[in-house]
Design a protein around this motif. Structure first.
Motif, mmCIF file in Angstrom:
data_model
loop_
_atom_site.group_PDB
_atom_site.id
_atom_site.type_symbol
_atom_site.label_atom_id
_atom_site.label_comp_id
_atom_site.label_asym_id
_atom_site.label_seq_id
_atom_site.Cartn_x
_atom_site.Cartn_y
_atom_site.Cartn_z
ATOM 1 N N ARG A 204 0.821 -1.207 0.000
ATOM 2 C CA ARG A 204 0.000 0.000 0.000
ATOM 3 C C ARG A 204 0.858 1.261 0.000
ATOM 4 O O ARG A 204 0.515 2.255 -0.633
ATOM 5 N N MET A 205 1.979 1.223 0.705
ATOM 6 C CA MET A 205 2.895 2.369 0.701
ATOM 7 C C MET A 205 3.430 2.637 -0.703
ATOM 8 O O MET A 205 3.481 3.783 -1.160
ATOM 9 N N LEU A 207 2.119 1.666 -3.619
ATOM 10 C CA LEU A 207 1.029 2.120 -4.490
ATOM 11 C C LEU A 207 0.668 3.575 -4.203
ATOM 12 O O LEU A 207 0.371 4.340 -5.125
ATOM 13 N N TYR A 208 0.699 3.951 -2.936
ATOM 14 C CA TYR A 208 0.398 5.351 -2.591
ATOM 15 C C TYR A 208 1.456 6.285 -3.154
ATOM 16 O O TYR A 208 1.136 7.354 -3.696
ATOM 17 N N TYR A 209 2.717 5.896 -3.023
ATOM 18 C CA TYR A 209 3.803 6.704 -3.570
ATOM 19 C C TYR A 209 3.643 6.885 -5.075
ATOM 20 O O TYR A 209 3.773 8.007 -5.602
ATOM 21 N N GLY A 265 -0.793 11.190 4.325
ATOM 22 C CA GLY A 265 -1.248 9.902 3.823
ATOM 23 C C GLY A 265 -0.304 8.766 4.162
ATOM 24 O O GLY A 265 -0.748 7.626 4.396
ATOM 25 N N LEU A 269 -1.454 5.350 6.218
ATOM 26 C CA LEU A 269 -1.252 3.982 5.747
ATOM 27 C C LEU A 269 -0.409 3.161 6.711
ATOM 28 O O LEU A 269 -0.566 1.937 6.801
ATOM 29 N N VAL A 276 -5.409 3.130 -0.785
ATOM 30 C CA VAL A 276 -4.535 4.253 -1.124
ATOM 31 C C VAL A 276 -5.341 5.462 -1.592
ATOM 32 O O VAL A 276 -4.958 6.615 -1.326
ATOM 33 N N ALA A 279 -6.678 7.099 1.493
ATOM 34 C CA ALA A 279 -5.578 7.746 2.210
ATOM 35 C C ALA A 279 -5.210 9.077 1.560
ATOM 36 O O ALA A 279 -4.976 10.070 2.251
ATOM 37 N N LEU A 280 -5.175 9.114 0.221
ATOM 38 C CA LEU A 280 -4.846 10.361 -0.471
ATOM 39 C C LEU A 280 -5.929 11.408 -0.244
ATOM 40 O O LEU A 280 -5.629 12.586 0.001
#
Length: 369
Positions: A204-205, A207-209, A265, A269, A276, A279-280
């Motif tokens: 998830r980290m 994908l968020y990045y 975000g 997470l 994600v 979170a964003l």
């Protein structure tokens, strides 16, 4: 006996009927568990995030209250994470060097062969002759200079894996540090094992990045087309380069603002179980509600770092003046390192407290003013 007897001795006013089963003990859904198992993930998944406006004084006051009571644990956790990242950087540089040497060993023979062919061609031209085209092609693409396709593919795969490791390892440590500091802030619990508990959030980290990068790239393209391009046309028409600078400044400010909004975000997470996209969205809400608090926290870190930087420069200056540069510089660098580790651990507590309060968790602001 009446069920309302001994009213003043009750700890709560939530009375149950005699036939009701006893209430279950209330669990803290914000707790940072020692082991991030399935039960903990289910509890964290049900936590609601409510973007809440907080203040700089509330954050630093609460953070200092926690940090001063757990100073050795906070500094110890930051030191451990710093040592791990330092060792990782050494391994990273060593592997990168080996990959670089491997790629050079594959490409260099062909480059040398091509240089020899060009030199021979130039020599024969100077002598008035010509190299046969077939000889030239054979010389330029000789079997001894032809790289192996499997070797190139292997280097490419190793490079890709190495790049992902370069991204994921710091995310793993960051997630663990968030959980480590959250446990101290919420429960006064020191558990160094939490530093290594970030494995379940790595995907998830990452994908968020990537999502943040994509959003920023799309925003840059849109701003270039909507803002910079029209301004550039107008600036060329009226011969005013200052307009281009202003337009570029506006684009840079917007991109910086979006980057600041995306910072919470990563904490969400690491601390909560959510998608994600959510979170964003929540991160932007928290950022919009607390923009100046986030900017002041960044400036607060820079202000606290100044004494450490001055100590390093002072060591170099005094060491050079008295002729004992290595000894004094070494002592000052040790002092600089200790100071920066301590300040970084305090700032990490500040950011975790900020994210807790900005997400709707934490004590009222008036308690820490």
């Amino acid at each position: 006996m009446s069920r309302f007897q001994d009213f003043d001795d009750q700890d709560t006013y939530n009375f149950q009927m005699p036939s009701d089963p006893p209430p279950r003990p209330a669990a803290n859904p914000y707790a940072s568990p020692t082991h991030m198992g399935e039960t903990a993930e289910r509890e964290l998944a049900n936590v609601d995030v409510t973007a809440t406006k907080t203040s700089f004084s509330s954050v630093v006051g609460r953070a200092w209250h926690v940090f001063s009571a757990n100073m050795s644990a906070c500094i110890g956790g930051m030191f451990l994470a710093g040592v791990i990242m330092f060792l990782f950087s050494l391994v990273f540089q060593a592997i990168f060097g080996m990959l670089l040497l491997g790629s050079v060993s594959v490409v260099e023979p062909q480059v040398i062969q091509m240089e020899q062919g060009m030199e021979m061609h130039a020599f024969q031209a100077d002598e008035g002759g010509e190299m046969d085209q077939e000889d030239f092609q054979r010389l330029m693409s000789g079997s001894s200079a032809r790289p192996n396709a499997g070797t190139i593919m292997g280097l490419g795969i190793m490079g890709t894996i190495f790049f992902l490791l370069y991204l994921l390892f710091p995310m793993w440590i960051f997630t663990g540090m968030v959980r480590f500091f959250n446990a101290i802030i919420r429960h006064n619990e020191v558990n160094y094992a939490l530093i290594f508990s970030g494995g379940n959030a790595l995907v998830r980290m990452l994908l968020y990045y990537l999502l943040v990068v994509i959003v920023i790239v799309v925003a840059v393209i849109g701003l270039l087309l909507v803002v910079v391009l029209p301004i550039s046309i107008v600036a060329a028409t009226i011969n005013s380069p200052a307009l281009v600078i202003i337009g570029a400044g506006v684009v840079y400010a917007i991109i910086l603002l979006m980057s600041i909004y995306a910072i919470p975000g990563f904490w969400l997470l690491a601390d909560r179980v959510m998608g994600v996209g959510e979170a964003l969205s929540q991160s932007f809400r928290m950022g919009r509600a607390n923009l100046w608090t986030m900017i002041l926290l960044a400036l607060w870190y820079l202000l606290l770092a100044i004494p450490g930087v001055m100590l390093a420069f002072l060591g170099m200056g005094i060491g050079y003046a008295v002729g004992a540069a290595m000894l004094i510089f070494g002592l000052c660098m040790v002092g600089y390192f200790v100071w920066m580790v301590a300040i970084s651990s305090y700032i990490c507590v500040c950011w975790c407290v900020f994210c807790m309060q900005a997400s709707g968790e934490g004590a009222p602001q008036s308690e820490w003013l």
